[in-house]
Design a protein around this motif. Structure first.
Motif, PDB file in Angstrom:
ATOM      1  N   GLY A  40       0.789  -1.233   0.000  1.00 32.48           N
ATOM      2  CA  GLY A  40       0.000   0.000   0.000  1.00 32.48           C
ATOM      3  C   GLY A  40       0.814   1.272   0.000  1.00 32.48           C
ATOM      4  N   GLY A  41       2.106   1.189  -0.035  1.00 31.23           N
ATOM      5  CA  GLY A  41       2.881   2.419  -0.181  1.00 31.23           C
ATOM      6  C   GLY A  41       4.035   2.615   0.781  1.00 31.23           C
ATOM      7  N   SER A  42       4.177   1.766   1.804  1.00 33.45           N
ATOM      8  CA  SER A  42       5.291   1.988   2.737  1.00 33.45           C
ATOM      9  C   SER A  42       6.640   1.942   2.009  1.00 33.45           C
ATOM     10  CB  SER A  42       5.262   0.982   3.896  1.00 33.45           C
ATOM     11  OG  SER A  42       5.625  -0.306   3.468  1.00 33.45           O
ATOM     12  N   GLY A  99       4.630 -10.445   4.256  1.00 37.56           N
ATOM     13  CA  GLY A  99       4.018 -11.727   3.930  1.00 37.56           C
ATOM     14  C   GLY A  99       2.892 -11.574   2.916  1.00 37.56           C
ATOM     15  N   SER A 100       2.134 -10.497   3.025  1.00 39.81           N
ATOM     16  CA  SER A 100       0.996 -10.334   2.115  1.00 39.81           C
ATOM     17  C   SER A 100       1.469 -10.170   0.678  1.00 39.81           C
ATOM     18  CB  SER A 100       0.141  -9.129   2.539  1.00 39.81           C
ATOM     19  OG  SER A 100      -0.425  -9.383   3.806  1.00 39.81           O
ATOM     20  N   ASP A 103       2.998 -13.493  -0.528  1.00 33.27           N
ATOM     21  CA  ASP A 103       1.956 -14.485  -0.808  1.00 33.27           C
ATOM     22  C   ASP A 103       1.204 -14.162  -2.092  1.00 33.27           C
ATOM     23  OD1 ASP A 103       2.758 -15.652   1.488  1.00 33.27           O
ATOM     24  OD2 ASP A 103       0.866 -15.445   2.570  1.00 33.27           O
ATOM     25  N   THR A 139      10.247  -6.544   4.194  1.00 34.44           N
ATOM     26  CA  THR A 139      10.177  -5.287   4.956  1.00 34.44           C
ATOM     27  C   THR A 139       9.561  -5.466   6.334  1.00 34.44           C
ATOM     28  OG1 THR A 139       8.015  -4.702   4.032  1.00 34.44           O
ATOM     29  CG2 THR A 139       9.961  -3.924   2.822  1.00 34.44           C
ATOM     30  N   SER A 148       9.086 -19.904   3.497  1.00 36.59           N
ATOM     31  CA  SER A 148       8.102 -20.984   3.670  1.00 36.59           C
ATOM     32  C   SER A 148       7.614 -21.510   2.321  1.00 36.59           C
ATOM     33  CB  SER A 148       6.900 -20.491   4.482  1.00 36.59           C
ATOM     34  OG  SER A 148       5.991 -19.798   3.645  1.00 36.59           O
ATOM     35  N   SER A 150       4.471 -21.745   1.719  1.00 34.46           N
ATOM     36  CA  SER A 150       3.038 -21.480   1.829  1.00 34.46           C
ATOM     37  C   SER A 150       2.669 -20.103   1.280  1.00 34.46           C
ATOM     38  CB  SER A 150       2.687 -21.643   3.313  1.00 34.46           C
ATOM     39  OG  SER A 150       1.573 -20.921   3.648  1.00 34.46           O
ATOM     40  N   LYS A 161     -10.463 -17.157   3.608  1.00 32.58           N
ATOM     41  CA  LYS A 161      -8.994 -17.058   3.573  1.00 32.58           C
ATOM     42  C   LYS A 161      -8.423 -18.468   3.595  1.00 32.58           C
ATOM     43  CE  LYS A 161      -5.169 -14.782   5.952  1.00 32.58           C
ATOM     44  NZ  LYS A 161      -4.755 -13.891   7.019  1.00 32.58           N
ATOM     45  N   LEU A 180      15.293  -2.182   7.290  1.00 37.71           N
ATOM     46  CA  LEU A 180      14.056  -1.849   6.575  1.00 37.71           C
ATOM     47  C   LEU A 180      12.835  -1.954   7.483  1.00 37.71           C
ATOM     48  CD1 LEU A 180      14.631  -3.732   3.177  1.00 37.71           C
ATOM     49  CD2 LEU A 180      15.085  -1.322   3.717  1.00 37.71           C
ATOM     50  N   THR A 183      10.817   1.236  10.135  1.00 40.67           N
ATOM     51  CA  THR A 183       9.703   2.171   9.898  1.00 40.67           C
ATOM     52  C   THR A 183       8.346   1.557  10.266  1.00 40.67           C
ATOM     53  OG1 THR A 183       9.725   1.399   7.595  1.00 40.67           O
ATOM     54  CG2 THR A 183      10.818   3.506   8.043  1.00 40.67           C
ATOM     55  N   HIS A 199       4.778 -19.704  14.842  1.00 42.87           N
ATOM     56  CA  HIS A 199       5.194 -20.700  13.843  1.00 42.87           C
ATOM     57  C   HIS A 199       6.050 -21.788  14.482  1.00 42.87           C
ATOM     58  CE1 HIS A 199       4.438 -17.456  10.601  1.00 42.87           C
ATOM     59  NE2 HIS A 199       3.341 -18.135  10.898  1.00 42.87           N
ATOM     60  N   HIS A 269      -3.532 -21.332  14.046  1.00 40.68           N
ATOM     61  CA  HIS A 269      -3.462 -20.671  12.738  1.00 40.68           C
ATOM     62  C   HIS A 269      -4.767 -20.830  11.952  1.00 40.68           C
ATOM     63  CE1 HIS A 269       0.709 -19.453  12.937  1.00 40.68           C
ATOM     64  NE2 HIS A 269       0.553 -18.888  11.753  1.00 40.68           N
ATOM     65  N   HIS A 273      -7.066 -17.768  10.795  1.00 46.74           N
ATOM     66  CA  HIS A 273      -7.293 -17.427   9.384  1.00 46.74           C
ATOM     67  C   HIS A 273      -8.761 -17.104   9.128  1.00 46.74           C
ATOM     68  CE1 HIS A 273      -3.339 -19.261   7.630  1.00 46.74           C
ATOM     69  NE2 HIS A 273      -3.166 -18.083   8.173  1.00 46.74           N
ATOM     70  N   HIS A 283      -2.997 -10.644  11.283  1.00 48.85           N
ATOM     71  CA  HIS A 283      -2.825 -12.072  11.571  1.00 48.85           C
ATOM     72  C   HIS A 283      -2.142 -12.344  12.921  1.00 48.85           C
ATOM     73  CE1 HIS A 283      -1.688 -16.255  11.035  1.00 48.85           C
ATOM     74  NE2 HIS A 283      -0.408 -15.943  10.983  1.00 48.85           N
TER      75      HIS A 283
HETATM   76  O1  NZQ Z   1       1.184  -2.305   2.430  1.00 49.38           O
HETATM   77  P1  NZQ Z   1       2.249  -1.446   3.034  1.00 49.38           P
HETATM   78  O2  NZQ Z   1       2.037   0.004   2.823  1.00 49.38           O
HETATM   79  O3  NZQ Z   1       3.618  -1.905   2.649  1.00 49.38           O
HETATM   80  O4  NZQ Z   1       2.090  -1.622   4.638  1.00 49.38           O
HETATM   81  C1  NZQ Z   1       2.290  -2.851   5.291  1.00 49.38           C
HETATM   82  C2  NZQ Z   1       0.997  -3.466   5.817  1.00 49.38           C
HETATM   83  O5  NZQ Z   1       0.063  -2.457   6.106  1.00 49.38           O
HETATM   84  C3  NZQ Z   1       3.044  -2.586   6.552  1.00 49.38           C
HETATM   85  N1  NZQ Z   1       4.485  -2.632   6.376  1.00 49.38           N
HETATM   86  C4  NZQ Z   1       5.222  -3.675   5.930  1.00 49.38           C
HETATM   87  N2  NZQ Z   1       6.513  -3.374   5.994  1.00 49.38           N
HETATM   88  C5  NZQ Z   1       6.607  -2.095   6.468  1.00 49.38           C
HETATM   89  C6  NZQ Z   1       5.303  -1.612   6.710  1.00 49.38           C
HETATM   90  N3  NZQ Z   1       5.059  -0.388   7.202  1.00 49.38           N
HETATM   91  C7  NZQ Z   1       6.119   0.397   7.468  1.00 49.38           C
HETATM   92  N4  NZQ Z   1       7.399   0.003   7.282  1.00 49.38           N
HETATM   93  C8  NZQ Z   1       7.668  -1.237   6.793  1.00 49.38           C
HETATM   94  N5  NZQ Z   1       8.939  -1.631   6.659  1.00 49.38           N
HETATM   95  O6  NZQ Z   1       2.700  -3.643   7.431  1.00 49.38           O
HETATM   96  C9  NZQ Z   1       1.390  -4.071   7.139  1.00 49.38           C
HETATM   97  C10 NZQ Z   1       1.350  -5.574   7.175  1.00 49.38           C
HETATM   98  O7  NZQ Z   1       2.032  -6.150   6.099  1.00 49.38           O
HETATM   99  P2  NZQ Z   1       1.815  -7.692   5.769  1.00 49.38           P
HETATM  100  O8  NZQ Z   1       2.602  -8.017   4.567  1.00 49.38           O
HETATM  101  O9  NZQ Z   1       0.360  -7.976   5.750  1.00 49.38           O
HETATM  102  O10 NZQ Z   1       2.437  -8.391   7.084  1.00 49.38           O
HETATM  103  P3  NZQ Z   1       2.846  -9.863   7.384  1.00 49.38           P
HETATM  104  O11 NZQ Z   1       4.225 -10.130   6.920  1.00 49.38           O
HETATM  105  O12 NZQ Z   1       2.514 -10.071   8.786  1.00 49.38           O
HETATM  106  O13 NZQ Z   1       1.901 -10.789   6.464  1.00 49.38           O
HETATM  107  C11 NZQ Z   1       0.645 -11.178   6.883  1.00 49.38           C
HETATM  108  C12 NZQ Z   1       0.015 -12.123   5.897  1.00 49.38           C
HETATM  109  O14 NZQ Z   1       0.800 -13.321   5.777  1.00 49.38           O
HETATM  110  C13 NZQ Z   1      -0.043 -14.458   6.018  1.00 49.38           C
HETATM  111  C14 NZQ Z   1      -1.042 -13.923   6.995  1.00 49.38           C
HETATM  112  O15 NZQ Z   1      -2.167 -14.744   7.122  1.00 49.38           O
HETATM  113  C15 NZQ Z   1      -1.353 -12.562   6.382  1.00 49.38           C
HETATM  114  O16 NZQ Z   1      -2.247 -12.692   5.310  1.00 49.38           O
HETATM  115  N6  NZQ Z   1       0.773 -15.582   6.436  1.00 49.38           N
HETATM  116  C16 NZQ Z   1       1.552 -16.148   5.508  1.00 49.38           C
HETATM  117  C17 NZQ Z   1       2.328 -17.258   5.782  1.00 49.38           C
HETATM  118  C18 NZQ Z   1       3.169 -17.884   4.753  1.00 49.38           C
HETATM  119  N7  NZQ Z   1       3.010 -17.496   3.495  1.00 49.38           N
HETATM  120  O17 NZQ Z   1       3.990 -18.763   5.035  1.00 49.38           O
HETATM  121  C19 NZQ Z   1       2.317 -17.902   7.099  1.00 49.38           C
HETATM  122  C20 NZQ Z   1       1.674 -17.081   8.159  1.00 49.38           C
HETATM  123  O18 NZQ Z   1       1.218 -17.931   9.180  1.00 49.38           O
HETATM  124  C21 NZQ Z   1       0.566 -16.215   7.719  1.00 49.38           C
HETATM  125  O19 NZQ Z   1      -0.666 -16.900   7.662  1.00 49.38           O
END
Ligand code: NZQ
Ligand code: ZN
Length: 393
Positions: A40-42, A99-100, A103, A139, A148, A150, A161, A180, A183, A199, A269, A273, A283
């Motif tokens: 989303g822009g970070s 992670g988002s 994924d 980040t 992973s 997954s 989900k 990184l 922030t 985990h 988990h 979800h 999460h």
């Molecule tokens: O979107 P931006 O603007 O980048 O903001 C993100 C988001 O709002 C922000 N962010 C990330 N890095 C940043 C930052 N803000 C400031 N500075 C930075 N350096 O943080 C927010 C969350 O980001 P997200 O990617 O959603 O976090 P996370 O890594 O916790 O990922 C969560 C997702 O991963 C899934 C979860 O269910 C959820 O959907 N999972 C994935 C797994 C896998 N693939 O192995 C296993 C996990 O158990 C989990 O289920």
């Protein structure tokens, strides 16, 4: 010790300024055109995206970009990515984010490398036979997706989900620069710490025997994340603590802490979800909110493992019985969560599911009453509903 396979093919490039190596890492893989995927822009605000573009330019690697991935990443964005990547002849996806984003990149990779509807894999209708190569510039230390097998995607049709796991989607490389993550908002840092711990905890609480080595690694990882989470609460820019947490993120979900166990429990988990699918919560925070209720519901099935957690990780003196020690450990874990600003109930998480919503959560989590979850104790639909009820607080 149970038989196991340990496969962790991701090249890790760790430390300050490592994002500058991204171009070289992709060049080594002989890829022709990159989709840079972000959230989303970070990464725009921090200047990271420009530095990554610079690293690609320096190696003469053509790229296009697609931002806008949201936490709990959506299927619609995945579909947009697949059609863009096809149109542009992309053969590598670089995820710059958490992670988002990773994924979502993995899902686009599946969609590119296989015929038919990509959701089929997440709906368990069929299995993938390939995935486009993926790389990550991480980040946020949390999900562990950088190493992973997954990927977890939310389908807006029904807000379902679902995760899909296969070795095809493992990142070819993960660039891990702890700086990184400085922030990040505090709540997001701490949600990440909970997810990392979970985990390993999901794997640690099991029915296995004789896993001295794996247990030792797990306990050290858990103690390190607890210590670092406290440090970051008080001193968010502490590089060493950021570094410990980032490395823990990758090791906690790359399979290492599950070697020789009877598989992961992962009930918390699965329960979470459904919560983040329906209520769009973070999460890691959702895990903190549900874990205590799950633990109290199941600990009598393996009080000795919960007691080990209490004594070796949370430093609780042994009580007169394993059950008492186990309970004290569950309370100490919740105290720790509270101390880093994490919720220990759904109310504290900011949601209060109605009776109907609890039944819907349990119905979805049990795949319409066709599966059980968990290995410490197998949980059916009614158990799931009871844990959600207990968790309301
Ligand atoms: O979107 P931006 O603007 O980048 O903001 C993100 C988001 O709002 C922000 N962010 C990330 N890095 C940043 C930052 N803000 C400031 N500075 C930075 N350096 O943080 C927010 C969350 O980001 P997200 O990617 O959603 O976090 P996370 O890594 O916790 O990922 C969560 C997702 O991963 C899934 C979860 O269910 C959820 O959907 N999972 C994935 C797994 C896998 N693939 O192995 C296993 C996990 O158990 C989990 O289920
Ligand atoms: Zn998780």
């Amino acid at each position: 010790m149970h038989n196991f396979e340990y496969y962790a093919p991701t090249k890790v490039v760790f430390g300050r300024n490592t994002e500058s190596e991204t171009g070289k890492l992709i060049k080594e893989l002989n890829c022709q055109k990159v989709l840079v995927h972000y959230g989303g822009g970070s990464v725009v605000r921090s200047g990271l995206l420009d530095r990554v573009y610079g690293a690609l330019d320096a190696e003469g690697i053509p790229y296009i970009s697609l931002g806008g991935v949201v936490p709990n990443p959506r299927l619609s964005k995945v579909r947009e990515g697949i059609s863009l990547a096809r149109q542009e002849g992309v053969d590598f996806i670089l995820a710059v984010g958490g992670g988002s984003v990773i994924d979502s990149a993995k899902a686009i990779g599946y969609g590119m490398a296989n015929e038919g509807d990509v959701w089929d894999f997440y709906a368990r209708k069929r299995t993938a036979s390939a995935c486009l190569p993926i790389g990550a510039v991480l980040t946020i230390a949390a999900a562990g997706s950088e190493m992973s097998n997954s990927s977890v995607i939310t389908n807006e049709a029904g807000w379902i989900k679902r995760g899909y796991s296969s070795n095809y989607c493992r990142c070819r490389f993960a660039v891990l620069n702890p700086e990184l993550t400085c922030t990040l908002p505090d709540y997001q840092t701490q949600s990440g710490c909970v997810d990392i711990m979970m985990h390993t905890l999901e794997r640690y609480l099991n029915h296995g025997t004789n896993m001295e080595m794996t247990d030792g690694i797990s306990e050290a990882l858990l103690r390190t994340v607890i210590k670092s989470a406290r440090t970051l609460r008080d001193d968010p820019e502490n590089y060493e603590a950021r570094a410990e947490v980032m490395w823990a993120s990758s090791l906690s979900h790359n399979g290492l802490t599950g070697c020789g166990t009877d598989g992961g429990d992962f009930a918390s988990h699965q329960l979470e979800h459904e919560l983040s699918g329906m209520f769009d919560v973070i999460h890691g925070a959702g895990l903190a909110a549900i874990w205590g209720s799950w633990a109290r519901y199941v600990y009598r099935a393996r009080p000795d493992r919960f007691a080990s957690l209490a004594v070796k990780v949370l430093m609780i003196p042994e009580k007169s019985s394993a059950e008492e020690t186990a309970l004290a450990g569950i309370e100490a874990m919740e105290d720790f969560y509270r101390s880093i600003g994490m919720p220990t109930s759904l109310r504290e998480l900011g949601i209060e599911p109605t009776k109907e919503q609890i039944l819907e959560l349990a119905e979805k989590c049990s795949f319409g009453n066709t599966r059980t979850i968990g290995i410490v104790k197998k949980l059916g639909r009614e158990d799931m509903a009871e844990i959600y009820r207990m968790a309301i607080g």
